[in-house]
Write an enzyme that holds these catalytic residues in place. Structure first.
Site, PDB file in Angstrom:
ATOM      1  CD  GLU A 223     -12.697 -29.550  -9.897  1.00 41.81           C
ATOM      2  OE1 GLU A 223     -11.524 -29.177  -9.676  1.00 41.81           O
ATOM      3  OE2 GLU A 223     -13.571 -28.790 -10.326  1.00 41.81           O
TER       4      GLU A 223
ATOM      5  NE  ARG B 246     -13.940 -28.310  -7.276  1.00 49.10           N
ATOM      6  CZ  ARG B 246     -13.588 -27.055  -7.545  1.00 49.10           C
ATOM      7  NH1 ARG B 246     -12.744 -26.406  -6.767  1.00 49.10           N
ATOM      8  NH2 ARG B 246     -14.090 -26.435  -8.593  1.00 49.10           N
TER       9      ARG B 246
ATOM     10  CG  HIS C 286     -16.139 -30.165 -16.292  1.00 44.09           C
ATOM     11  ND1 HIS C 286     -17.157 -29.752 -17.109  1.00 44.09           N
ATOM     12  CD2 HIS C 286     -15.954 -29.166 -15.409  1.00 44.09           C
ATOM     13  CE1 HIS C 286     -17.572 -28.550 -16.752  1.00 44.09           C
ATOM     14  NE2 HIS C 286     -16.855 -28.170 -15.704  1.00 44.09           N
TER      15      HIS C 286
ATOM     16  CD  GLU D 272     -17.256 -27.396 -10.901  1.00 46.32           C
ATOM     17  OE1 GLU D 272     -16.074 -27.274 -10.548  1.00 46.32           O
ATOM     18  OE2 GLU D 272     -17.619 -27.326 -12.082  1.00 46.32           O
TER      19      GLU D 272
ATOM     20  CG  ASP E 121     -12.701 -30.222 -13.302  1.00 48.54           C
ATOM     21  OD1 ASP E 121     -13.425 -31.234 -13.206  1.00 48.54           O
ATOM     22  OD2 ASP E 121     -13.129 -29.054 -13.237  1.00 48.54           O
TER      23      ASP E 121
ATOM     24  CE1 TYR F 120     -14.379 -27.138 -17.364  1.00 47.88           C
ATOM     25  CE2 TYR F 120     -12.575 -28.504 -16.540  1.00 47.88           C
ATOM     26  CZ  TYR F 120     -13.444 -27.452 -16.379  1.00 47.88           C
ATOM     27  OH  TYR F 120     -13.378 -26.678 -15.272  1.00 47.88           O
TER      28      TYR F 120
ATOM     29  NE  ARG G  61      -8.734 -26.969 -13.845  1.00 48.76           N
ATOM     30  CZ  ARG G  61     -10.005 -26.651 -14.135  1.00 48.76           C
ATOM     31  NH1 ARG G  61     -10.945 -26.783 -13.222  1.00 48.76           N
ATOM     32  NH2 ARG G  61     -10.320 -26.196 -15.310  1.00 48.76           N
TER      33      ARG G  61
ATOM     34  CD  GLU H 186     -11.830 -23.415  -9.691  1.00 54.68           C
ATOM     35  OE1 GLU H 186     -12.863 -23.710  -9.047  1.00 54.68           O
ATOM     36  OE2 GLU H 186     -11.730 -23.558 -10.918  1.00 54.68           O
TER      37      GLU H 186
ATOM     38  CD1 TRP I 177     -18.658 -29.258 -22.267  1.00 54.66           C
ATOM     39  CD2 TRP I 177     -19.050 -28.062 -20.431  1.00 54.66           C
ATOM     40  NE1 TRP I 177     -17.736 -28.269 -22.209  1.00 54.66           N
ATOM     41  CE2 TRP I 177     -17.938 -27.524 -21.091  1.00 54.66           C
ATOM     42  CE3 TRP I 177     -19.490 -27.490 -19.221  1.00 54.66           C
ATOM     43  CZ2 TRP I 177     -17.244 -26.421 -20.607  1.00 54.66           C
ATOM     44  CZ3 TRP I 177     -18.816 -26.392 -18.749  1.00 54.66           C
ATOM     45  CH2 TRP I 177     -17.689 -25.858 -19.442  1.00 54.66           C
TER      46      TRP I 177
HETATM   47  C1  GCO Z   1     -14.117 -25.326 -12.193  1.00 56.68           C
HETATM   48  C2  GCO Z   1     -15.351 -25.554 -12.962  1.00 56.68           C
HETATM   49  C3  GCO Z   1     -15.699 -24.501 -13.936  1.00 56.68           C
HETATM   50  C4  GCO Z   1     -17.132 -24.724 -14.424  1.00 56.68           C
HETATM   51  C5  GCO Z   1     -17.818 -23.425 -14.546  1.00 56.68           C
HETATM   52  C6  GCO Z   1     -19.257 -23.579 -14.990  1.00 56.68           C
HETATM   53  O1  GCO Z   1     -13.485 -26.298 -11.829  1.00 56.68           O
HETATM   54  O2  GCO Z   1     -13.847 -24.183 -11.896  1.00 56.68           O
HETATM   55  O3  GCO Z   1     -15.389 -26.858 -13.473  1.00 56.68           O
HETATM   56  O4  GCO Z   1     -14.774 -24.457 -14.997  1.00 56.68           O
HETATM   57  O5  GCO Z   1     -17.172 -25.409 -15.624  1.00 56.68           O
HETATM   58  O6  GCO Z   1     -17.747 -22.774 -13.309  1.00 56.68           O
HETATM   59  O7  GCO Z   1     -19.925 -22.379 -14.902  1.00 56.68           O
HETATM   60 MG    MG Z   2     -14.540 -28.068 -11.902  1.00 58.89          MG
END
Ligand code: GCO
Ligand code: MG
Length: 402
Positions: free
Chosen positions: A236, A283, A212, A262, A210, A159, A147, A339, A402
């Site tokens: 993602e 995910r 995010h 996630e 990602d 991020y 990634r 991941e 975020w």
């Molecule tokens: C990922 C996630 C993490 C989250 C984190 C929050 O792709 O693994 O985006 O980076 O930000 O798990 O607690």
């Molecule tokens: Mg993520």
């Protein structure tokens, strides 16, 4: 195998982890992960004050009945705190069942459906050259999938960008850090960044990114279209995950594969995403989506619709749930990618693991149960240390995802 003890241990070996210990009259102990980043103590209390007392005396073999008892019996359903607590119980019970049977959990789930589990590593950098060098390091270590995350030039930290030589870890500070984000420069930079990866490393490595949850549907559609030439394995969390409808719009505009989930806790969070084929990878994680039992149902639903798995595997999920994910990944027919962010030192002083990494594939090992040990004495050396995920604002100060 009667449950005679249920205890919650909160410790911070590198980051905060909440661990559930279930003790049985057979002498066997099962371990569960109840970590919910930044809200750890809420789950610890949910377990200690409400769940643990109701576990005593139950037959640890009745995994599904115990799951239903805590899901339906609480009346209040879903949500990250509830589902993380139920997950911790479920994971510990699968660990126990494996130990009682003398078999690794993946054998109980149907046995190995593959030689190993393909994992992706996290390359990042404060600048493009730094990210590309980090990316090269993952290829040198044998990863087949990586990634790519990079700070946008002129922007804030970004991020997914690690600091110093430590593994990336999003939570820091006893009050949340505040970061700034502007979408225009991000949308212009990401295609350049992914193009630079392809220029230097070619197309054989699986490439992921990602977003995010930071984009609107039409912005995500544009990004997906702009990066099509770079053939991502997945994009993602393009938009805030709670809006299942958003993916319909993104889908109309791009063939870039989409992954999300996630932050999901339940099959109901992704029912339409899966049955309407709006995503390519689901995910959800073992520890936040109700444990092995519930995630397996999500993955089975996904299988019917050609959606593959992509379990969350951040370092803020403890080695217990990472091992649980590997066992499930080994057994499901529609596995996609796992991941693997890794765990910061000194997590290894508290958690002993049996998993292995070879040529880009991981294997959970063949120890009975999950193959993870928890050293309670060592955990005492690392007391709880409150830490929070950052809060994000646009440059005008508006709070943003975020
Ligand atoms: C990922 C996630 C993490 C989250 C984190 C929050 O792709 O693994 O985006 O980076 O930000 O798990 O607690
Ligand atoms: Mg993520």
């Amino acid at each position: 195998m009667k449950i005679i003890g249920a205890d919650v241990i909160v410790c911070s070996p590198g980051r905060n982890y909440v661990t559930l210990k279930i003790t049985t009259d057979s002498g066997l102990i099962g371990w569960g992960d109840a970590t919910l980043n930044g809200r750890e103590l809420a789950v610890a209390s949910y377990l200690r004050d409400h769940v643990c007392p109701q576990l005593i005396g139950r037959d640890a073999h009745q995994i599904e009945d115990i799951w239903q008892y805590f899901y339906k019996g609480a009346y209040w359903r879903r949500g990250p705190v509830t589902m993380t607590a139920i997950a911790a119980v479920d994971i510990a019970l699968w660990d126990l069942k494996g130990k009682a049977a003398g078999l690794p959990v993946y054998q109980l789930l149907g046995g190995a459906a593959r030689d190993g589990v393909m994992v992706y590593g996290h390359a990042s950098g404060g600048s493009l050259p730094e990210m590309l060098d980090d990316f090269a390091g993952y290829l040198d270590r044998g990863y087949l999938a990586v990634r790519a995350q990079c700070a946008v030039p002129g922007g804030d930290k970004g991020y997914g960008v690690h600091r110093g030589h430590q593994l990336y870890e999003p939570a820091s500070g006893s009050m949340p850090d505040e970061e700034r984000f502007e979408v225009g420069p991000y949308l212009r930079f990401v295609p350049e960044m992914l193009g630079a990866v392809r220029d230097r490393f070619g197309y054989d490595v699986h490439l992921l990114h990602d977003a995010h949850h930071r984009l609107t549907p039409i912005q995500a559609a544009r990004l997906g279209r702009d990066i099509e030439p770079f053939q991502l394995f997945w994009l993602e969390d393009a938009t805030p995950a709670e809006d299942q409808e958003a993916f319909r719009l993104i889908r109309q505009h791009t063939t870039t594969p989409l992954a999300v989930g996630e932050v999901f806790n339940s099959i109901w969070d992704c029912q339409h995403l899966i049955t309407e084929r709006l995503i390519d990878y689901i995910r959800a994680s073992v520890s936040h989506a109700g444990g092995i039992s519930h995630l397996r149902k999500i993955f089975s639903l996904a299988e019917l619709y050609g959606v593959r798995t992509g379990s969350h595997g951040a370092g803020d999920l403890s080695p217990v749930s990472f091992a649980a994910a590997l066992h499930l990944d080994m057994a499901v027919p529609n596995f996609g990618m796992q991941e693997y962010m890794g765990h910061r030192d000194p997590a290894g002083e508290v958690f002993g693991t049996t998993w292995t990494f070879n040529n880009g594939l991981m294997h959970p090992g063949d120890a009975p149960g999950l193959g993870v040990d928890f050293d309670e004495k060592a955990a005492e050396r690392f007391p709880y240390d409150p830490k929070y995920l950052p809060v994000n604002r646009r440059t005008d100060g508006t709070v943003h995802d975020w």
